[in-house]
Design a protein around this motif. Structure first.
Motif, PDB file in Angstrom:
ATOM      1  N   UNK A 374       0.884  -1.176   0.000  1.00 12.96           N
ATOM      2  CA  UNK A 374       0.000   0.000   0.000  1.00 12.96           C
ATOM      3  C   UNK A 374       0.914   1.216   0.000  1.00 12.96           C
ATOM      4  N   UNK A 375       0.762   2.044  -1.035  1.00 13.26           N
ATOM      5  CA  UNK A 375       1.657   3.195  -1.160  1.00 13.26           C
ATOM      6  C   UNK A 375       0.902   4.461  -0.772  1.00 13.26           C
ATOM      7  N   UNK A 376       1.471   5.188   0.175  1.00 21.47           N
ATOM      8  CA  UNK A 376       0.871   6.445   0.633  1.00 21.47           C
ATOM      9  C   UNK A 376       1.763   7.601   0.214  1.00 21.47           C
ATOM     10  N   UNK A 377       1.182   8.545  -0.493  1.00 22.98           N
ATOM     11  CA  UNK A 377       1.906   9.740  -0.935  1.00 22.98           C
ATOM     12  C   UNK A 377       1.018  10.956  -0.649  1.00 22.98           C
ATOM     13  N   UNK A 378       0.734  11.218   0.607  1.00 26.00           N
ATOM     14  CA  UNK A 378      -0.170  12.338   0.931  1.00 26.00           C
ATOM     15  C   UNK A 378       0.510  13.684   0.692  1.00 26.00           C
ATOM     16  N   UNK A 379      -0.236  14.771   0.780  1.00 21.38           N
ATOM     17  CA  UNK A 379       0.404  16.089   0.620  1.00 21.38           C
ATOM     18  C   UNK A 379       1.498  16.269   1.668  1.00 21.38           C
ATOM     19  N   UNK A 380       2.583  16.935   1.283  1.00 15.08           N
ATOM     20  CA  UNK A 380       3.680  17.123   2.252  1.00 15.08           C
ATOM     21  C   UNK A 380       3.302  18.157   3.309  1.00 15.08           C
ATOM     22  N   UNK A 381       2.270  18.942   3.037  1.00 18.38           N
ATOM     23  CA  UNK A 381       1.828  19.927   4.050  1.00 18.38           C
ATOM     24  C   UNK A 381       0.598  19.444   4.822  1.00 18.38           C
ATOM     25  N   UNK A 382       0.398  18.143   4.851  1.00 16.63           N
ATOM     26  CA  UNK A 382      -0.744  17.572   5.577  1.00 16.63           C
ATOM     27  C   UNK A 382      -0.661  17.937   7.065  1.00 16.63           C
ATOM     28  N   UNK A 383      -1.802  18.314   7.633  1.00 19.52           N
ATOM     29  CA  UNK A 383      -1.806  18.686   9.056  1.00 19.52           C
ATOM     30  C   UNK A 383      -1.890  17.424   9.924  1.00 19.52           C
ATOM     31  N   UNK A 384      -1.642  17.647  11.204  1.00 18.92           N
ATOM     32  CA  UNK A 384      -1.739  16.541  12.167  1.00 18.92           C
ATOM     33  C   UNK A 384      -3.167  15.980  12.190  1.00 18.92           C
ATOM     34  N   UNK A 385      -4.156  16.880  12.131  1.00 14.48           N
ATOM     35  CA  UNK A 385      -5.557  16.434  12.174  1.00 14.48           C
ATOM     36  C   UNK A 385      -5.882  15.595  10.936  1.00 14.48           C
ATOM     37  N   UNK A 386      -5.362  16.025   9.775  1.00  5.62           N
ATOM     38  CA  UNK A 386      -5.604  15.242   8.551  1.00  5.62           C
ATOM     39  C   UNK A 386      -4.886  13.898   8.637  1.00  5.62           C
ATOM     40  N   UNK A 387      -3.703  13.895   9.253  1.00  2.03           N
ATOM     41  CA  UNK A 387      -2.965  12.643   9.420  1.00  2.03           C
ATOM     42  C   UNK A 387      -3.771  11.688  10.301  1.00  2.03           C
ATOM     43  N   UNK A 388      -4.418  12.220  11.339  1.00  4.23           N
ATOM     44  CA  UNK A 388      -5.259  11.364  12.196  1.00  4.23           C
ATOM     45  C   UNK A 388      -6.458  10.825  11.417  1.00  4.23           C
ATOM     46  N   UNK A 389      -7.012  11.664  10.554  1.00  2.00           N
ATOM     47  CA  UNK A 389      -8.118  11.232   9.688  1.00  2.00           C
ATOM     48  C   UNK A 389      -7.637  10.087   8.786  1.00  2.00           C
ATOM     49  N   UNK A 390      -6.445  10.256   8.213  1.00  2.00           N
ATOM     50  CA  UNK A 390      -5.867   9.224   7.338  1.00  2.00           C
ATOM     51  C   UNK A 390      -5.667   7.926   8.122  1.00  2.00           C
ATOM     52  N   UNK A 391      -5.102   8.055   9.315  1.00  2.00           N
ATOM     53  CA  UNK A 391      -4.809   6.857  10.125  1.00  2.00           C
ATOM     54  C   UNK A 391      -6.085   6.103  10.461  1.00  2.00           C
ATOM     55  N   UNK A 392      -7.133   6.861  10.820  1.00  2.00           N
ATOM     56  CA  UNK A 392      -8.390   6.209  11.190  1.00  2.00           C
ATOM     57  C   UNK A 392      -8.937   5.372  10.030  1.00  2.00           C
ATOM     58  N   UNK A 393      -8.927   5.986   8.835  1.00  2.00           N
ATOM     59  CA  UNK A 393      -9.467   5.277   7.664  1.00  2.00           C
ATOM     60  C   UNK A 393      -8.588   4.080   7.295  1.00  2.00           C
ATOM     61  N   UNK A 394      -7.288   4.295   7.349  1.00  2.78           N
ATOM     62  CA  UNK A 394      -6.335   3.283   6.892  1.00  2.78           C
ATOM     63  C   UNK A 394      -6.284   2.084   7.832  1.00  2.78           C
TER      64      UNK A 394
END
Ligand SMILES: Cc1ncc(COP(=O)(O)O)c(C=O)c1O
Length: 402
Positions: A374-394
């Motif tokens: 699984x390859x993740x290439x999110x925006x490099x300016x992703x916020x901590x809150x967005x990272x938590x959103x990503x983690x929850x889904x993933x």
């Protein structure tokens, strides 16, 4: 504003597009930062960013404004004239890359074509009749004839013989194999590698970035050019502006594209030290390379990455995502690897179907590469809150799957 409205694509609609891509039956009409939206307004978290392209996220207001303003002023004049935005973009790119000379192209493959030409020229100047370049297994360098020949993936080459004769392949990370090749092939003039293999599965060399230092030493020893393909790893992706900056070495030739334009098609091949000056007047060119508009975009992207401290953000938030994935998936048979916002989750089985499951059940856009990563290439300016959103889904996705 245009008054043309496109009808939605119907599943059985005949298409005039060459079937070079297996497309997902979804299209996005709008994006904002880390999120994409379909016509009906459904929001998707984008952990792919157009395959490591929109590092600053979608529709970044500063970049959108620069594009709109420049498009309404002057788009293109040609390289027959001075282009102040191109000069300024080169200055900025030299600052962040540590390179001396820059040639702007329009894509990754084209940038690597430039690097291959530089290597040939370097060899020819030293009396090597048929110069050779060492490349790695599982590498990806593009789909033009020379770059697909350099690519270490048979599927990319299948049916396109004759391949160019430039390349000698070694296992990624294997320094002894390079020394062995040096003994067997007196015509080697350069090495071309990715610091982290992207398409190949987010592979770092077994010895980590010290592999790059070892390669640098070998290149010095044999007077070869060290050429790094940072098409995917560049522009802040790995938590340094360029991935080689995780080390103390500098390559002779550096290529990039993808995040350089945040979605606008631009690329660059850069040189320093003994690679400078090899391509002179008449030896290389591109009608669209470094247009007024493209150059302004490059300048603005670099300036914005700097002003937003996006590279530092990629390092910190990327580390957080990796640590959290390792903790939250500790009871699963997965390996999490990567740097900054270039992260791979190695699953114990092939998992291409996860792309559709993530999209349809978790509104999450991911990619699967090398069959089971699984390859993740999110925006490099992703916020901590967005990272938590990503983690929850993933984490939900992988927990349900394994
Ligand atoms: C490391 C690397 N090199 C080269 C390329 C080719 O870039 P482009 O598709 O812009 O030609 C890619 C694209 O995925 C890449 O990841």
């Amino acid at each position: 504003m245009t008054d043309i409205t496109l009808a939605p694509i119907q599943p059985d609609q005949p298409s005039h597009l060459m079937a070079t891509y297996g497309r997902q039956a979804i299209s996005f009409v709008r994006g904002r930062g880390a999120y994409l939206y379909t016509e009906d307004g459904t929001e998707y978290l984008d952990a792919l960013t157009g395959i490591a392209v929109c590092g600053l996220g979608h529709a970044h207001p500063v970049i959108a404004e620069a594009i709109a303003e420049q498009a309404a002023t002057l788009v293109h004049t040609s390289n027959l004239f001075e282009i102040p935005w191109q000069t300024a973009a080169a200055q900025k790119l030299a600052e962040v890359s540590g390179m001396e000379e820059i040639f702007f192209s329009n894509s990754g493959a084209e940038s690597n074509e430039g690097a291959i030409k530089i290597a040939r020229k370097f060899g020819t100047q030293q009396g090597v009749r048929l110069p050779k370049i060492i490349v790695a297994e599982q590498s990806f360098h593009g789909r033009t004839l020379a770059t697909l020949s350099a690519t270490g993936n048979k599927k990319v080459q299948d049916g396109f013989a004759p391949l160019t004769n430039d390349f000698i392949r070694v296992p990624f990370g294997d320094v002894e194999a390079i020394q062995e090749a040096a003994l067997q092939h007196p015509d080697i003039v350069a090495i071309l590698i990715e610091p982290i293999q992207g398409e190949g599965g987010i592979n770092t060399a077994p010895q980590g970035f010290s592999y790059l230092e070892e390669v640098r030493n070998i290149c010095n020893q044999h007077n070869w050019l060290m050429m790094l393909d940072e098409i995917q790893t560049g522009n802040g992706r790995t938590g340094k502006y360029f991935a080689y900056q995780h080390t103390n070495i500098v390559p002779d030739v550096l290529t990039t594209a993808k995040g350089l334009g945040n979605g606008f098609p631009v690329g660059a091949v850069m040189t320093q030290g003994k690679a400078v000056g090899l391509l002179g007047p008449g030896s290389h060119g591109s009608t669209y390379g470094g247009t007024v508009l493209g150059s302004r975009v490059v300048y603005t992207v670099i300036d914005t990455i700097q002003k937003e401290n996006a590279v530092e953000n990629a390092a910190v938030v990327g580390r957080y995502i990796v640590d959290q994935l390792r903790t939250q998936l500790a009871d699963k048979n997965v390996q999490v690897r990567g740097f900054g916002m270039m992260i791979g989750i190695q699953l114990p089985k092939d998992c291409a179907e996860l792309v559709a499951i993530a999209r349809d059940q978790h509104q999450l856009i991911i990619n699967v590469t090398a069959g089971s990563v699984v390859r993740l290439l999110p925006p490099i300016n992703m916020t901590q809150a967005q990272a938590d959103d990503l983690l929850e889904r993933l984490v939900a996705l992988i927990n349900n799957y394994l």
